[in-house]
Motif scaffolding. Structure first.
Motif, PDB file in Angstrom:
ATOM      1  N   PRO A 153       0.800  -1.246   0.000  1.00  0.00           N
ATOM      2  CA  PRO A 153       0.000   0.000   0.000  1.00  0.00           C
ATOM      3  C   PRO A 153       0.819   1.275   0.000  1.00  0.00           C
ATOM      4  N   TRP A 154       1.928   1.314   0.767  1.00  0.00           N
ATOM      5  CA  TRP A 154       2.721   2.539   0.801  1.00  0.00           C
ATOM      6  C   TRP A 154       3.344   2.829  -0.559  1.00  0.00           C
ATOM      7  N   TRP A 155       3.761   1.776  -1.259  1.00  0.00           N
ATOM      8  CA  TRP A 155       4.319   1.968  -2.591  1.00  0.00           C
ATOM      9  C   TRP A 155       3.242   2.470  -3.555  1.00  0.00           C
ATOM     10  N   GLN A 156       2.049   1.906  -3.473  1.00  0.00           N
ATOM     11  CA  GLN A 156       0.956   2.363  -4.331  1.00  0.00           C
ATOM     12  C   GLN A 156       0.647   3.833  -4.072  1.00  0.00           C
ATOM     13  N   LEU A 157       0.671   4.230  -2.800  1.00  0.00           N
ATOM     14  CA  LEU A 157       0.413   5.635  -2.474  1.00  0.00           C
ATOM     15  C   LEU A 157       1.485   6.541  -3.063  1.00  0.00           C
ATOM     16  N   GLY A 158       2.761   6.155  -2.896  1.00  0.00           N
ATOM     17  CA  GLY A 158       3.846   6.964  -3.446  1.00  0.00           C
ATOM     18  C   GLY A 158       3.782   7.076  -4.954  1.00  0.00           C
ATOM     19  N   ALA A 159       3.492   5.959  -5.634  1.00  0.00           N
ATOM     20  CA  ALA A 159       3.398   5.986  -7.095  1.00  0.00           C
ATOM     21  C   ALA A 159       2.228   6.846  -7.554  1.00  0.00           C
ATOM     22  N   ALA A 160       1.112   6.775  -6.821  1.00  0.00           N
ATOM     23  CA  ALA A 160      -0.044   7.590  -7.190  1.00  0.00           C
ATOM     24  C   ALA A 160       0.245   9.074  -7.031  1.00  0.00           C
TER      25      ALA A 160
ATOM     26  N   VAL B 224       3.343  10.653  -7.172  1.00  0.00           N
ATOM     27  CA  VAL B 224       4.332  11.188  -8.118  1.00  0.00           C
ATOM     28  C   VAL B 224       3.804  11.225  -9.535  1.00  0.00           C
ATOM     29  N   ARG B 225       2.716  10.527  -9.810  1.00  0.00           N
ATOM     30  CA  ARG B 225       2.107  10.636 -11.141  1.00  0.00           C
ATOM     31  C   ARG B 225       1.464  11.998 -11.342  1.00  0.00           C
ATOM     32  N   ARG B 226       1.215  12.704 -10.251  1.00  0.00           N
ATOM     33  CA  ARG B 226       0.653  14.054 -10.322  1.00  0.00           C
ATOM     34  C   ARG B 226       1.781  15.062 -10.125  1.00  0.00           C
ATOM     35  N   LYS B 227       2.167  15.711 -11.205  1.00  0.00           N
ATOM     36  CA  LYS B 227       3.350  16.557 -11.180  1.00  0.00           C
ATOM     37  C   LYS B 227       3.244  17.698 -10.180  1.00  0.00           C
ATOM     38  N   TYR B 228       2.042  18.206  -9.954  1.00  0.00           N
ATOM     39  CA  TYR B 228       1.909  19.327  -9.031  1.00  0.00           C
ATOM     40  C   TYR B 228       2.118  18.910  -7.580  1.00  0.00           C
ATOM     41  N   LEU B 229       2.072  17.605  -7.282  1.00  0.00           N
ATOM     42  CA  LEU B 229       2.292  17.133  -5.915  1.00  0.00           C
ATOM     43  C   LEU B 229       3.748  16.765  -5.642  1.00  0.00           C
ATOM     44  N   ARG B 230       4.520  16.512  -6.685  1.00  0.00           N
ATOM     45  CA  ARG B 230       5.886  16.031  -6.504  1.00  0.00           C
ATOM     46  C   ARG B 230       6.750  16.934  -5.631  1.00  0.00           C
ATOM     47  N   PRO B 231       6.772  18.256  -5.856  1.00  0.00           N
ATOM     48  CA  PRO B 231       7.631  19.102  -5.008  1.00  0.00           C
ATOM     49  C   PRO B 231       7.088  19.291  -3.601  1.00  0.00           C
ATOM     50  N   LEU B 232       5.804  18.989  -3.370  1.00  0.00           N
ATOM     51  CA  LEU B 232       5.205  19.225  -2.063  1.00  0.00           C
ATOM     52  C   LEU B 232       5.417  18.062  -1.104  1.00  0.00           C
ATOM     53  N   VAL B 233       5.470  16.846  -1.618  1.00  0.00           N
ATOM     54  CA  VAL B 233       5.548  15.664  -0.754  1.00  0.00           C
ATOM     55  C   VAL B 233       6.786  15.666   0.133  1.00  0.00           C
ATOM     56  N   PRO B 234       8.003  15.900  -0.409  1.00  0.00           N
ATOM     57  CA  PRO B 234       9.177  15.895   0.481  1.00  0.00           C
ATOM     58  C   PRO B 234       9.120  17.000   1.532  1.00  0.00           C
ATOM     59  N   VAL B 235       8.577  18.145   1.175  1.00  0.00           N
ATOM     60  CA  VAL B 235       8.534  19.267   2.105  1.00  0.00           C
ATOM     61  C   VAL B 235       7.640  18.954   3.303  1.00  0.00           C
ATOM     62  N   PHE B 236       6.493  18.322   3.046  1.00  0.00           N
ATOM     63  CA  PHE B 236       5.524  18.070   4.108  1.00  0.00           C
ATOM     64  C   PHE B 236       5.804  16.772   4.872  1.00  0.00           C
ATOM     65  N   PHE B 237       6.198  15.723   4.155  1.00  0.00           N
ATOM     66  CA  PHE B 237       6.237  14.406   4.775  1.00  0.00           C
ATOM     67  C   PHE B 237       7.632  13.927   5.177  1.00  0.00           C
ATOM     68  N   SER B 238       8.689  14.445   4.540  1.00  0.00           N
ATOM     69  CA  SER B 238      10.027  13.975   4.891  1.00  0.00           C
ATOM     70  C   SER B 238      10.402  14.240   6.346  1.00  0.00           C
ATOM     71  N   PRO B 239      10.050  15.398   6.935  1.00  0.00           N
ATOM     72  CA  PRO B 239      10.341  15.571   8.366  1.00  0.00           C
ATOM     73  C   PRO B 239       9.646  14.538   9.243  1.00  0.00           C
ATOM     74  N   LEU B 240       8.422  14.153   8.880  1.00  0.00           N
ATOM     75  CA  LEU B 240       7.708  13.141   9.646  1.00  0.00           C
ATOM     76  C   LEU B 240       8.380  11.777   9.505  1.00  0.00           C
TER      77      LEU B 240
END
Length: 216
Positions: free
Chosen positions: A38-45, A47-63
């Protein structure tokens, strides 16, 4: 290989279907891609949306960083017995991404596939760290407006969080070790980890109230 031949109905550029190098991967990699966790499916889903790619590391990497550091601490204290799992196939990991230190792999093949499909879009670059600082600083001020009026009080309250976590981990690890030695029962694992986190939050809530009461 003809890039214009799209027998599977996938859009050109989909690396999971277009690149021939996937066919040379070992069976465990192909099996992981056919039935991703499931976590891999979420990540792949994402990154398929280009507008979300730069936001994911900023919000979730600290967590993710907090989670990894917390698990390492609990493992040293005898609370956690789980080993790191490969980010792609979930087998026992042998190494990790040398840049972000937060994605683990069992083989170079898994690492290469993960990089090309998901990880290169979310790997935590140094520049993204400062964006995370800005985002979480602004979010903290908006969530707790009083921090601007009494920054030292809130800083003092926050320092109890890692202290409580470490103290709770030491106590829980000691109890787990004694139970294993005396009763031959191993209670280490996810349940004990969750219990440590809950007790940490409870202790932090109590200590924060005491700090607020002391400073008025």
């Amino acid at each position: 290989h003809n890039n214009n031949n799209n027998n599977n109905g996938e859009e050109p550029g989909n690396i999971m279907f277009e690149d021939d190098w996937l066919a040379a991967m070992p069976p465990h990699v192909l099996a992981a891609l056919r039935r991703p966790h499931p976590w891999w499916q979420l990540g792949a889903a994402i990154v398929r949306r280009k507008y979300l790619r730069p936001l994911v590391p900023v919000f979730f990497s600290p967590l993710v960083a907090l989670y990894c550091r917390g698990r390492r601490t609990l493992k040293k204290r005898g609370v956690s017995r789980r080993r790191w799992a490969c980010s792609l196939c979930r087998r026992r990991a042998r190494w990790k991404c040398v840049r972000c230190l937060r994605s683990y792999y069992c083989s170079r093949q898994c690492q290469n596939v993960s990089w090309h499909i998901v990880h290169k879009h979310v790997c935590y670059k140094p520049a993204r760290f400062w964006w995370s600082v800005v985002v979480y600083s602004v979010g903290g001020v908006l969530a707790v407006p009083g921090v601007l009026k009494e920054p030292l009080v809130y800083d003092f309250m926050l320092t109890f969080l890692p202290m409580n976590f470490l103290a709770t981990g030491i106590i829980a690890g000691g109890i787990a070790t004694d139970i294993k030695r005396l009763l031959a029962v191993d209670i280490r694992g996810r349940t004990l980890e969750v219990l440590v986190v809950l007790l940490t939050l409870l202790l932090t809530f109590i200590t924060s109230k005491l700090v607020r009461g002391y400073f008025g």
